[in-house]
Each structure stands twice: as C-alpha cells, then as structure tokens.
Design a protein around this motif. Structure first.
Motif, PDB file in Angstrom:
ATOM      1  N   GLN A  56      63.162  46.032  24.166  1.00  0.00           N
ATOM      2  CA  GLN A  56      63.778  47.306  23.778  1.00  0.00           C
ATOM      3  C   GLN A  56      65.143  47.067  23.132  1.00  0.00           C
ATOM      4  N   LEU A  57      65.921  46.150  23.698  1.00  0.00           N
ATOM      5  CA  LEU A  57      67.231  45.808  23.144  1.00  0.00           C
ATOM      6  C   LEU A  57      67.086  45.251  21.724  1.00  0.00           C
ATOM      7  N   ALA A  58      66.104  44.373  21.544  1.00  0.00           N
ATOM      8  CA  ALA A  58      65.841  43.799  20.226  1.00  0.00           C
ATOM      9  C   ALA A  58      65.443  44.879  19.228  1.00  0.00           C
ATOM     10  N   GLU A  59      64.610  45.797  19.669  1.00  0.00           N
ATOM     11  CA  GLU A  59      64.162  46.879  18.788  1.00  0.00           C
ATOM     12  C   GLU A  59      65.302  47.829  18.441  1.00  0.00           C
ATOM     13  N   ASN A  60      66.083  48.216  19.461  1.00  0.00           N
ATOM     14  CA  ASN A  60      67.195  49.151  19.233  1.00  0.00           C
ATOM     15  C   ASN A  60      68.254  48.587  18.297  1.00  0.00           C
ATOM     16  N   ASN A  61      68.462  47.275  18.356  1.00  0.00           N
ATOM     17  CA  ASN A  61      69.488  46.641  17.523  1.00  0.00           C
ATOM     18  C   ASN A  61      68.922  46.025  16.251  1.00  0.00           C
ATOM     19  N   ALA A  62      67.641  46.236  16.005  1.00  0.00           N
ATOM     20  CA  ALA A  62      66.972  45.736  14.789  1.00  0.00           C
ATOM     21  C   ALA A  62      67.185  44.236  14.602  1.00  0.00           C
ATOM     22  N   TRP A  63      66.937  43.478  15.675  1.00  0.00           N
ATOM     23  CA  TRP A  63      67.116  42.033  15.606  1.00  0.00           C
ATOM     24  C   TRP A  63      66.120  41.401  14.648  1.00  0.00           C
ATOM     25  N   ASP A  64      66.604  40.435  13.918  1.00  0.00           N
ATOM     26  CA  ASP A  64      65.742  39.584  13.103  1.00  0.00           C
ATOM     27  C   ASP A  64      65.511  38.315  13.935  1.00  0.00           C
ATOM     28  N   PHE A  65      64.721  38.453  14.991  1.00  0.00           N
ATOM     29  CA  PHE A  65      64.588  37.407  16.012  1.00  0.00           C
ATOM     30  C   PHE A  65      63.212  37.544  16.639  1.00  0.00           C
ATOM     31  N   SER A  67      61.068  37.920  19.384  1.00  0.00           N
ATOM     32  CA  SER A  67      61.210  38.285  20.791  1.00  0.00           C
ATOM     33  C   SER A  67      60.136  37.660  21.680  1.00  0.00           C
ATOM     34  N   LEU A  68      59.151  37.000  21.108  1.00  0.00           N
ATOM     35  CA  LEU A  68      58.151  36.294  21.926  1.00  0.00           C
ATOM     36  C   LEU A  68      58.783  35.126  22.683  1.00  0.00           C
ATOM     37  N   ILE A  69      59.925  34.664  22.215  1.00  0.00           N
ATOM     38  CA  ILE A  69      60.619  33.555  22.874  1.00  0.00           C
ATOM     39  C   ILE A  69      61.088  33.952  24.279  1.00  0.00           C
ATOM     40  N   PHE A  70      61.298  35.241  24.528  1.00  0.00           N
ATOM     41  CA  PHE A  70      61.771  35.683  25.840  1.00  0.00           C
ATOM     42  C   PHE A  70      60.793  35.302  26.940  1.00  0.00           C
ATOM     43  N   GLU A  71      59.521  35.495  26.683  1.00  0.00           N
ATOM     44  CA  GLU A  71      58.503  35.195  27.690  1.00  0.00           C
ATOM     45  C   GLU A  71      58.528  33.712  28.048  1.00  0.00           C
ATOM     46  N   GLU A  72      58.601  32.865  27.042  1.00  0.00           N
ATOM     47  CA  GLU A  72      58.656  31.416  27.285  1.00  0.00           C
ATOM     48  C   GLU A  72      59.913  31.050  28.067  1.00  0.00           C
ATOM     49  N   GLN A  73      61.049  31.598  27.672  1.00  0.00           N
ATOM     50  CA  GLN A  73      62.317  31.258  28.314  1.00  0.00           C
ATOM     51  C   GLN A  73      62.371  31.741  29.769  1.00  0.00           C
ATOM     52  N   LEU A  74      61.858  32.930  30.029  1.00  0.00           N
ATOM     53  CA  LEU A  74      61.909  33.485  31.382  1.00  0.00           C
ATOM     54  C   LEU A  74      60.821  32.946  32.294  1.00  0.00           C
ATOM     55  N   GLU A  75      59.580  32.955  31.815  1.00  0.00           N
ATOM     56  CA  GLU A  75      58.463  32.591  32.683  1.00  0.00           C
ATOM     57  C   GLU A  75      58.256  31.085  32.773  1.00  0.00           C
ATOM     58  N   ALA A  76      58.166  30.423  31.639  1.00  0.00           N
ATOM     59  CA  ALA A  76      57.851  28.993  31.648  1.00  0.00           C
ATOM     60  C   ALA A  76      59.064  28.139  31.996  1.00  0.00           C
ATOM     61  N   LYS A  77      60.194  28.448  31.395  1.00  0.00           N
ATOM     62  CA  LYS A  77      61.380  27.601  31.588  1.00  0.00           C
ATOM     63  C   LYS A  77      62.321  28.099  32.674  1.00  0.00           C
ATOM     64  N   LYS A  78      62.086  29.301  33.161  1.00  0.00           N
ATOM     65  CA  LYS A  78      62.886  29.909  34.242  1.00  0.00           C
ATOM     66  C   LYS A  78      64.372  30.004  33.882  1.00  0.00           C
ATOM     67  N   HIS A  79      64.672  30.257  32.618  1.00  0.00           N
ATOM     68  CA  HIS A  79      66.058  30.390  32.181  1.00  0.00           C
ATOM     69  C   HIS A  79      66.590  31.785  32.469  1.00  0.00           C
ATOM     70  N   VAL A  80      67.877  31.849  32.646  1.00  0.00           N
ATOM     71  CA  VAL A  80      68.603  33.105  32.696  1.00  0.00           C
ATOM     72  C   VAL A  80      68.914  33.455  31.242  1.00  0.00           C
ATOM     73  N   ILE A 162      72.586  36.437  17.034  1.00  0.00           N
ATOM     74  CA  ILE A 162      71.403  37.229  16.695  1.00  0.00           C
ATOM     75  C   ILE A 162      71.798  38.131  15.526  1.00  0.00           C
ATOM     76  N   LEU A 163      71.044  38.017  14.462  1.00  0.00           N
ATOM     77  CA  LEU A 163      71.309  38.814  13.273  1.00  0.00           C
ATOM     78  C   LEU A 163      70.416  40.042  13.269  1.00  0.00           C
ATOM     79  N   ASN A 164      70.912  41.116  12.664  1.00  0.00           N
ATOM     80  CA  ASN A 164      70.034  42.261  12.458  1.00  0.00           C
ATOM     81  C   ASN A 164      69.287  42.042  11.144  1.00  0.00           C
TER      82      ASN A 164
END
Length: 180
Positions: A56-65, A67-80, A162-164
C-alpha cells in the motif's frame, strides 16, 4: 405429545454421540505445543500484514520499485524493513523490528534512524550511510546500534533510495538484520 417425542429423539441423539465419542482415540497435545504454534501463527499474520502495508505504501507513493522483493526479504531472509521519507523520518517499520531492538514500530514512526545510535556507534559506518543518502545511492554496511534497553547490537543494513515514477527520491528503504 410432541414434546415427549422430541425429548426421546434428543436422548437417542445424545446416546449416539456418546457411543461415537467412545470409539474415537484422541491424541492430546501438551499445552506448550500450543505456544509454539501460536508464535508461528502470530509471525505469519504479522508478515502478511506488513506485506500488505508495504504494498500500500509503494502504491500510495507511486514507487518505481519491485514490491515483490518485500516477500523475499521478510519471509525468506527474515529481514527487518524500515522505510523513511526523503528527509529520513521513519514512516514505516515491520513488526519484526521488536525482535531486533525491542521497539514497536509505532514507537519509532516520525523519528530518524539516529535514534538507534550512541557513543560507541562507528562514525565511519555512519559516514558511508550519510554519503550514500546525500548522493542518492544504495549502500551496505554494519552499524553498532542500541536497543531500547541501552544494550548494543550489530545491525547489518542494506539501504537504497526509492524513486517515484517521475524519477524523484520519495523514500529510502533499509533491509536490516542483527549480525554477530
């Protein structure tokens, strides 16, 4: 009359249920196993909630990023994951930050990441970060941070602007984890 027939049917039903339950063999679990399941369930729910909020944050701020990376970072790598605005005010932190530094995300929103630093924090590491932020470039370093209780921990940080969709820096994102 109807009431008497109903009561007999109900008694027959009760007898059938009792007979059926006697044929079942239940394997009971100790209550402590529920604690392990509940912890896993809570982490899973928190991760799902964080993924939704970050999307939602990515969508609201029109990120050019991607967002599939979030799942990998949170679930697989357990990053904050910590997100700041362009002025480095924290706008979002994943719930698993509690495990690393004992702050709840709500306690750090609006603050700058400097809140985790102290007298023993390496100035060279901070210089790497500040140069990268100023030049709007990705960085990776380890910083000695402070928990809420004042104890220290080494925090590996991989950050990037993160760029818009217009190419302007709208946020900075950091993937973090405690390291030895």
């Amino acid at each position: 009359m109807k009431k008497k027939i109903f009561m007999e049917e109900l008694k027959n039903y009760d007898d059938a249920v009792i007979k059926f339950n006697k044929t079942l063999k239940f394997n009971t679990l100790p209550l402590t196993s529920w604690d392990y399941y509940a912890q896993f369930f809570e982490k899973t729910c928190n991760t799902a909630e964080d993924l939704k909020s970050l999307g939602q944050l990515a969508e609201n701020n029109a990120w050019d990023f991607d967002s599939l990376i979030f799942e990998e970072q949170l679930e697989a790598k357990k990053h904050v994951i910590v997100v700041t605005d362009a002025n480095l005010n924290i706008v979002y932190a994943t719930k698993n930050i509690w495990e690393m530094n004992r702050y709840h995300p709500k306690q750090i929103i609006g603050n700058k990441p400097k809140m985790f630093q102290g007298e023993k924090t390496c100035r060279n590491s901070l210089k790497i970060i500040s140069n990268a932020v100023r030049e709007k470039k990705p960085f990776e370093t380890t910083v000695l941070n402070y928990r809420k209780d004042g104890s220290t921990y080494n925090c590996w940080i991989k950050g990037q602007p993160i760029l818009n969709k217009s190419g302007e820096v709208i946020n900075f994102i950091a993937f973090e984890r405690e390291v030895a």
